[in-house]
Enzyme design. Structure first.
Site, PDB file in Angstrom:
ATOM      1  N   CYS A 149       0.870  -1.292   0.005  1.00 52.81           N
ATOM      2  CA  CYS A 149      -0.053  -0.059  -0.042  1.00 52.81           C
ATOM      3  C   CYS A 149       0.995   1.080  -0.001  1.00 52.81           C
ATOM      4  CB  CYS A 149      -1.094  -0.212   1.168  1.00 52.81           C
ATOM      5  SG  CYS A 149      -0.143  -0.390   2.745  1.00 52.81           S
TER       6      CYS A 149
HETATM    7  N1  LIG Z   1      -4.551  -4.144   4.736  1.00 48.34           N
HETATM    8  C1  LIG Z   1      -3.835  -3.369   3.779  1.00 48.34           C
HETATM    9  O1  LIG Z   1      -4.155  -2.355   3.774  1.00 48.34           O
HETATM   10  C2  LIG Z   1      -3.019  -4.321   2.871  1.00 48.34           C
HETATM   11  C3  LIG Z   1      -2.699  -3.429   1.816  1.00 48.34           C
HETATM   12  C4  LIG Z   1      -1.846  -4.177   0.839  1.00 48.34           C
HETATM   13  C5  LIG Z   1      -1.151  -5.313   0.843  1.00 48.34           C
HETATM   14  N2  LIG Z   1      -1.524  -5.976   2.148  1.00 48.34           N
HETATM   15  C6  LIG Z   1      -1.125  -7.324   2.473  1.00 48.34           C
HETATM   16  O2  LIG Z   1      -2.325  -8.391   2.068  1.00 48.34           O
HETATM   17  C7  LIG Z   1      -2.150  -9.369   2.977  1.00 48.34           C
HETATM   18  C8  LIG Z   1      -3.500  -9.583   3.667  1.00 48.34           C
HETATM   19  O3  LIG Z   1      -3.567  -8.323   4.508  1.00 48.34           O
HETATM   20  P1  LIG Z   1      -5.093  -8.018   5.199  1.00 48.34           P
HETATM   21  O4  LIG Z   1      -4.862  -6.779   5.858  1.00 48.34           O
HETATM   22  O5  LIG Z   1      -6.360  -8.608   4.694  1.00 48.34           O
HETATM   23  O6  LIG Z   1      -4.816  -9.265   6.207  1.00 48.34           O
HETATM   24  P2  LIG Z   1      -5.729  -9.846   7.498  1.00 48.34           P
HETATM   25  O7  LIG Z   1      -6.839  -9.000   7.701  1.00 48.34           O
HETATM   26  O8  LIG Z   1      -5.036 -10.286   8.847  1.00 48.34           O
HETATM   27  O9  LIG Z   1      -6.301 -11.178   6.910  1.00 48.34           O
HETATM   28  C9  LIG Z   1      -5.558 -12.302   6.661  1.00 48.34           C
HETATM   29  C10 LIG Z   1      -6.081 -13.320   5.906  1.00 48.34           C
HETATM   30  O10 LIG Z   1      -5.358 -14.732   5.876  1.00 48.34           O
HETATM   31  C11 LIG Z   1      -6.078 -15.800   6.544  1.00 48.34           C
HETATM   32  N3  LIG Z   1      -4.788 -16.460   6.856  1.00 48.34           N
HETATM   33  C12 LIG Z   1      -4.024 -16.253   7.800  1.00 48.34           C
HETATM   34  N4  LIG Z   1      -3.241 -17.239   8.077  1.00 48.34           N
HETATM   35  C13 LIG Z   1      -3.210 -18.099   6.784  1.00 48.34           C
HETATM   36  C14 LIG Z   1      -2.700 -19.334   6.636  1.00 48.34           C
HETATM   37  N5  LIG Z   1      -1.751 -19.636   7.285  1.00 48.34           N
HETATM   38  N6  LIG Z   1      -3.132 -19.935   5.631  1.00 48.34           N
HETATM   39  C15 LIG Z   1      -4.054 -19.514   4.831  1.00 48.34           C
HETATM   40  N7  LIG Z   1      -4.826 -18.295   5.246  1.00 48.34           N
HETATM   41  C16 LIG Z   1      -4.373 -17.661   6.120  1.00 48.34           C
HETATM   42  C17 LIG Z   1      -6.763 -15.207   7.246  1.00 48.34           C
HETATM   43  O11 LIG Z   1      -8.159 -16.217   7.598  1.00 48.34           O
HETATM   44  P3  LIG Z   1      -7.869 -17.416   8.614  1.00 48.34           P
HETATM   45  O12 LIG Z   1      -6.982 -16.803   9.612  1.00 48.34           O
HETATM   46  O13 LIG Z   1      -9.316 -17.762   9.099  1.00 48.34           O
HETATM   47  O14 LIG Z   1      -7.586 -18.464   7.606  1.00 48.34           O
HETATM   48  C18 LIG Z   1      -7.638 -13.927   6.804  1.00 48.34           C
HETATM   49  O15 LIG Z   1      -8.675 -14.215   6.063  1.00 48.34           O
HETATM   50  C19 LIG Z   1      -1.105  -9.223   3.865  1.00 48.34           C
HETATM   51  O16 LIG Z   1      -0.018  -9.838   3.303  1.00 48.34           O
HETATM   52  C20 LIG Z   1      -0.921  -7.560   3.654  1.00 48.34           C
HETATM   53  O17 LIG Z   1       0.593  -7.419   4.133  1.00 48.34           O
HETATM   54  C21 LIG Z   1      -2.600  -5.353   3.138  1.00 48.34           C
END
Ligand SMILES: NC(=O)c1ccc[n+]([C@@H]2O[C@H](COP(=O)([O-])OP(=O)(O)OC[C@H]3O[C@@H](n4cnc5c(N)ncnc54)[C@H](OP(=O)(O)O)[C@@H]3O)[C@@H](O)[C@H]2O)c1
Length: 342
Positions: A149
């Site tokens: 981001c």
């Molecule tokens: N938030 C932002 O603004 C943003 C922007 C750009 C990029 N990102 C990147 O995008 C990714 C997701 O971010 P987020 O903010 O959406 O994170 P989040 O809200 O913490 O969600 C993480 C997701 O991954 C799943 N998960 C966690 N551990 C897992 C595993 N071992 N195997 C399979 N699924 C798993 C979780 O569900 P379960 O635990 O139920 O499986 C949850 O659905 C991250 O790498 C982050 O750095 C985020």
């Protein structure tokens, strides 16, 4: 139709992907995973999606992606790299919203992310999914490293100046602010309401993981190493990135014309009229990056203001923009949302 799967459908980028993809005219969602919510209806967990989707969350350990053309990973760092090879070998394209394939120097990635890379042989192949730079490579890609981001807002803000060779690229400064959704949906003390609201703070000043990613991208544009001081801040907003960028000009340049020309054909980069101050709410829920350029006192410091929605152009929207390019669709398909105001 493009058959799509999402690994990690319960996080903030996952639910944003769902919001976009259920409205996308060329996509059919086939599989959405969650370990914690396996068996729960997607619209039971997210009432915003009631009536839009009939799928249930599946356990990622048992899931079958064979009916998918493309799989999005909206998971923490270190997950996509374990599964990408098998998917690619089956002819399924992969778009990783995490950082597993963003840094070309694997040793550097391992240093910043504190783990051993599980698929170093795929890193060279992965295309960094910033369409404003890599559109042609994205068209033919099997594996997309979707940018972070902060890196999206900062790179789009600096690129015209760097490409023009008009600044001292050794001493760039990025003063950036993010909304709390940037930290994801998992429970953590620093994102509790009583901690994050009515507060403003910097963090990771000695070194943030997005620093090597931004440095890599801007170095490629400048054909040489760049120097960057990157200072992120957490602000009491839900969504939004505001990057205030500073660079010392090394020659006279009409900033407004430079930026307008560079982004003239970019559907999602909006260069605002001279003298503007972009607001994060002017991009909320949309895939736009809005940029304004300034040269205070007509001096030698360029001040660039760049705003995005961290969950859209900073994550899920850009991922769908990349998918559109990979499948030869008009790039704006399904992501032309007008920002939500107020
Ligand atoms: N938030 C932002 O603004 C943003 C922007 C750009 C990029 N990102 C990147 O995008 C990714 C997701 O971010 P987020 O903010 O959406 O994170 P989040 O809200 O913490 O969600 C993480 C997701 O991954 C799943 N998960 C966690 N551990 C897992 C595993 N071992 N195997 C399979 N699924 C798993 C979780 O569900 P379960 O635990 O139920 O499986 C949850 O659905 C991250 O790498 C982050 O750095 C985020």
């Amino acid at each position: 139709m493009i058959n799509a799967g999402i690994v990690g459908g319960t996080g903030y980028t996952g639910v944003e992907l769902l919001r976009i993809l259920v409205q996308h005219p060329k996509v059919k969602l086939k599989v959405i995973t969650s370990r914690q919510e396996a068996g729960t209806g997607v619209d039971e967990l997210f009432s915003s999606l009631r009536g839009q989707i009939a799928l249930k969350f599946s356990d990622p350990a048992k899931v079958d992606f064979s009916k998918c053309d493309v799989v999005f990973f909206a998971t923490p760092n270190g997950i996509a790299m374990q599964q990408a090879k098998a998917l690619l070998d089956s002819g399924i394209k992969v778009i990783d919203l995490a950082a597993d394939f963003r840094i070309k120097d694997v040793a550097e990635w391992e240093k910043w992310y504190g783990m051993t890379h599980a698929a170093p042989e795929l890193v060279a192949e992965a295309v960094y999914g910033l369409p404003e730079v890599n559109r042609e490579k994205i068209r033919d890609a099997r594996l997309i490293a979707n940018p972070g981001c902060y890196p999206t807002a900062v790179q789009l803000g600096f690129i015209p100046l760097i490409e023009a060779g008009a600044v001292d690229a050794d001493h760039l400064i990025a003063d950036t602010k993010s909304g709390v959704s940037g930290a994801g949906r998992k429970a953590e003390i620093h994102t509790l309401y009583a901690e994050a609201s009515d507060n403003f703070k910097s963090y990771a000043v000695p070194g943030h993981r997005h620093l090597p990613e931004i440095r890599q991208g801007l170095s490629e544009r400048s054909n040489g190493p760049i120097g960057l001081t990157f200072v992120p801040h957490l602000t009491p907003m839900i969504r939004g990135i505001h990057a205030t960028l500073y660079a010392r000009l090394t020659r006279d340049v009409d900033l407004q014309t430079l930026y307008e020309n560079r982004y003239a054909n970019e559907p999602f980069v909006d260069v605002l009229p001279a003298g503007s101050h972009p607001e994060t709410r002017s991009v909320r829920g949309s895939n736009f990056c809005r940029i304004a350029v300034h040269r205070p006192g007509n001096g030698d410091t360029a001040v660039i203001l760049s705003v995005t929605d961290n969950l859209v152009k900073g994550a899920a929207g850009q991922a769908v923009q990349n998918m559109n390019i990979m499948y030869g669709l008009p790039e704006t398909t399904g992501i032309r949302h007008v920002p939500l105001l107020p």
